[in-house]
Design a protein around this motif. Structure first.
Motif, mmCIF file in Angstrom:
data_model
loop_
_atom_site.group_PDB
_atom_site.id
_atom_site.type_symbol
_atom_site.label_atom_id
_atom_site.label_comp_id
_atom_site.label_asym_id
_atom_site.label_seq_id
_atom_site.Cartn_x
_atom_site.Cartn_y
_atom_site.Cartn_z
ATOM 1 N N LEU A 1 0.828 -1.207 0.000
ATOM 2 C CA LEU A 1 0.000 0.000 0.000
ATOM 3 C C LEU A 1 0.864 1.259 0.000
ATOM 4 O O LEU A 1 0.525 2.241 -0.661
ATOM 5 N N CYS A 2 1.966 1.244 0.747
ATOM 6 C CA CYS A 2 2.882 2.394 0.765
ATOM 7 C C CYS A 2 3.357 2.729 -0.644
ATOM 8 O O CYS A 2 3.397 3.892 -1.052
ATOM 9 N N LYS A 3 3.724 1.684 -1.374
ATOM 10 C CA LYS A 3 4.200 1.890 -2.734
ATOM 11 C C LYS A 3 3.091 2.416 -3.637
ATOM 12 O O LYS A 3 3.287 3.356 -4.420
ATOM 13 N N LYS A 4 1.884 1.849 -3.509
ATOM 14 C CA LYS A 4 0.760 2.260 -4.336
ATOM 15 C C LYS A 4 0.338 3.696 -4.041
ATOM 16 O O LYS A 4 -0.075 4.431 -4.936
ATOM 17 N N GLU A 5 0.437 4.114 -2.774
ATOM 18 C CA GLU A 5 -0.010 5.446 -2.387
ATOM 19 C C GLU A 5 1.146 6.454 -2.330
ATOM 20 O O GLU A 5 0.970 7.584 -1.869
ATOM 21 N N SER A 6 2.344 6.027 -2.780
ATOM 22 C CA SER A 6 3.539 6.892 -2.807
ATOM 23 C C SER A 6 3.863 7.469 -1.427
ATOM 24 O O SER A 6 4.178 8.655 -1.284
ATOM 25 N N LEU A 7 3.777 6.625 -0.409
ATOM 26 C CA LEU A 7 4.117 7.025 0.945
ATOM 27 C C LEU A 7 5.485 6.449 1.322
ATOM 28 O O LEU A 7 5.983 5.543 0.656
ATOM 29 N N VAL A 8 6.076 6.972 2.370
ATOM 30 C CA VAL A 8 7.414 6.520 2.770
ATOM 31 C C VAL A 8 7.413 6.161 4.254
ATOM 32 O O VAL A 8 6.520 6.554 5.012
ATOM 33 N N ARG A 9 8.439 5.401 4.659
ATOM 34 C CA ARG A 9 8.622 5.056 6.060
ATOM 35 C C ARG A 9 9.819 5.819 6.618
ATOM 36 O O ARG A 9 10.870 5.860 6.003
ATOM 37 N N LYS A 10 9.621 6.428 7.792
ATOM 38 C CA LYS A 10 10.709 7.140 8.459
ATOM 39 C C LYS A 10 10.761 6.714 9.926
ATOM 40 O O LYS A 10 9.734 6.358 10.514
ATOM 41 N N ILE A 11 11.953 6.773 10.487
ATOM 42 C CA ILE A 11 12.135 6.360 11.878
ATOM 43 C C ILE A 11 12.340 7.583 12.759
ATOM 44 O O ILE A 11 13.125 8.482 12.428
ATOM 45 N N TYR A 12 11.607 7.611 13.856
ATOM 46 C CA TYR A 12 11.756 8.693 14.831
ATOM 47 C C TYR A 12 11.769 8.081 16.221
ATOM 48 O O TYR A 12 10.808 7.423 16.634
ATOM 49 N N LYS A 13 12.882 8.283 16.937
ATOM 50 C CA LYS A 13 13.051 7.743 18.287
ATOM 51 C C LYS A 13 12.729 6.252 18.347
ATOM 52 O O LYS A 13 12.024 5.780 19.243
ATOM 53 N N GLY A 14 13.224 5.510 17.350
ATOM 54 C CA GLY A 14 13.102 4.056 17.353
ATOM 55 C C GLY A 14 11.801 3.512 16.809
ATOM 56 O O GLY A 14 11.658 2.300 16.671
ATOM 57 N N THR A 15 10.846 4.382 16.476
ATOM 58 C CA THR A 15 9.560 3.921 15.949
ATOM 59 C C THR A 15 9.473 4.222 14.458
ATOM 60 O O THR A 15 9.847 5.313 14.019
ATOM 61 N N ILE A 16 8.989 3.254 13.684
ATOM 62 C CA ILE A 16 8.823 3.447 12.244
ATOM 63 C C ILE A 16 7.444 4.043 11.986
ATOM 64 O O ILE A 16 6.428 3.510 12.432
ATOM 65 N N TYR A 17 7.423 5.164 11.269
ATOM 66 C CA TYR A 17 6.175 5.835 10.928
ATOM 67 C C TYR A 17 5.986 5.856 9.408
ATOM 68 O O TYR A 17 6.965 5.936 8.652
ATOM 69 N N ILE A 18 4.734 5.801 8.982
ATOM 70 C CA ILE A 18 4.386 5.974 7.578
ATOM 71 C C ILE A 18 3.960 7.425 7.396
ATOM 72 O O ILE A 18 3.048 7.902 8.077
ATOM 73 N N VAL A 19 4.632 8.129 6.490
ATOM 74 C CA VAL A 19 4.368 9.552 6.275
ATOM 75 C C VAL A 19 4.301 9.844 4.775
ATOM 76 O O VAL A 19 4.600 8.989 3.946
#
Length: 329
Positions: free
Chosen positions: A136-154
């Motif tokens: 879904l991330c790829k289909k919706e052109s979203l990315v994953r980023k890490i902040y304080k050890g947690t992976i977020y979808i943004v």
């Protein structure tokens, strides 16, 4: 964190950069990193309680295993992952505080990766939902980023992560309609966070997986099968792109330069397609020689090694490298 306050982390990192770590210094550095890793794992103790009891692992096991890749050595006997991360870190590491902050962030990231890998290995449903979300991330052109050890979808990799991030309790309380199985699920959740809440537009990846897993277990018996289908679609997309890149290299590197004849090139195309199909099904089974033999009559191993092995091995590597690069995006 159980650490020696007098331990000079900055000095160890400088010695690591110049390959001058003594055994005594390495022991102290490793012990320090183990303590940091255990501290990172302990922060997640509540979240990990079911995991540790169900699979017979301990917090110490997770903390130790998380560090293994960081202490892998290359052919030059260097801790190349840590060394490269240290050299490329921004802003530049100049003080003891900077050094501790650097190691804490690097290790916290590894702990999160270790937990995710452990869950994927031991929980088939978690693995399928994880692949589904990446699709879904790829289909919706979203990315994953890490902040304080947690992976977020943004939405963007360029924007700095900051603000008020949604916690586990509030994430579980989001309306069920946001988690419908459709191609716009992630964007719908992000829009809701912006429009209806005081939280930042960032979806915690593992919170999302746990939410979807809970919905499947309690209400939607077909969810995991749906996620499994989507994960296969994602794998097919990745492999097809890798095959496309390899076929392009075949033309530019070997056909256009006269290293392979037109008939040999057609045999290579068929062979690469066979390899791609087997990768989709879980990996290649015989060696590369057997794949080429299926399309080239009377090819013996000596001729294969002399004329074709390097070419085919390189093109197969193009497929694998392409897949790995796409997974990191």
């Amino acid at each position: 964190m159980r650490t020696d306050l007098n331990y000079n982390v900055m000095n160890s990192l400088k010695m690591l950069e110049t390959n001058r770590l003594t055994q005594l210094e390495l022991h102290s550095f490793t012990e320090f990193c183990c303590n940091v890793s255990y501290s990172c794992v302990s922060k997640r103790k509540k979240k990990l309680s079911r995991l540790t009891s169900k699979y017979g692992t301990t917090l110490e096991d997770i903390a130790t295993n998380a560090l293994i890749p960081l202490f892998s050595k290359n052919e030059s006997d260097e801790f190349y992952i840590l060394k490269n991360a240290y050299k490329k870190w921004y802003p530049e590491i100049k003080t003891q505080h900077d050094a501790i902050d650097f190691l804490s962030k690097i290790i916290d990231h590894r702990v999160e990766q270790q937990i995710t890998a452990f869950l994927k290995e031991n929980d088939p449903c978690f693995a399928k939902i994880h692949s589904y979300i990446l699709h879904l991330c790829k289909k919706e052109s979203l990315v994953r980023k890490i902040y304080k050890g947690t992976i977020y979808i943004v939405k963007s990799s360029n924007k700095k992560l900051e603000g008020n991030f949604i916690d586990y309790y509030n994430f579980q309380m989001l309306p069920l309609r946001l988690f419908n199985e459709n191609e716009n699920m992630l964007c719908n959740i992000l829009s809701y966070l912006k429009r209806e809440t005081c939280f930042s537009q960032a979806i915690p990846l593992n919170h999302l997986i746990n939410k979807l897993k809970g919905l499947w277990e309690n209400e939607h018996e077909t969810f995991c099968e749906s996620a499994h289908i989507h994960s296969h679609l994602m794998i097919n997309d990745l492999v097809n792109q890798g095959l496309k890149n390899a076929l392009k290299k075949l033309e530019t590197t070997y056909v256009n330069k006269g290293k392979l004849t037109k008939s040999e090139a057609e045999i290579f195309r068929l062979t690469l397609r066979d390899l791609a199909e087997d990768i989709k099904d879980g990996g290649i089974h015989p060696g590369l020689y057997e794949y080429l033999c299926a399309h080239m009559d009377n090819l013996n191993k000596d001729e294969y090694k002399e004329k074709y092995h390097n070419f085919l091995e390189y093109l197969y590597k193009v497929i694998k490298t392409s897949i790995a690069a796409q997974l990191q995006n």
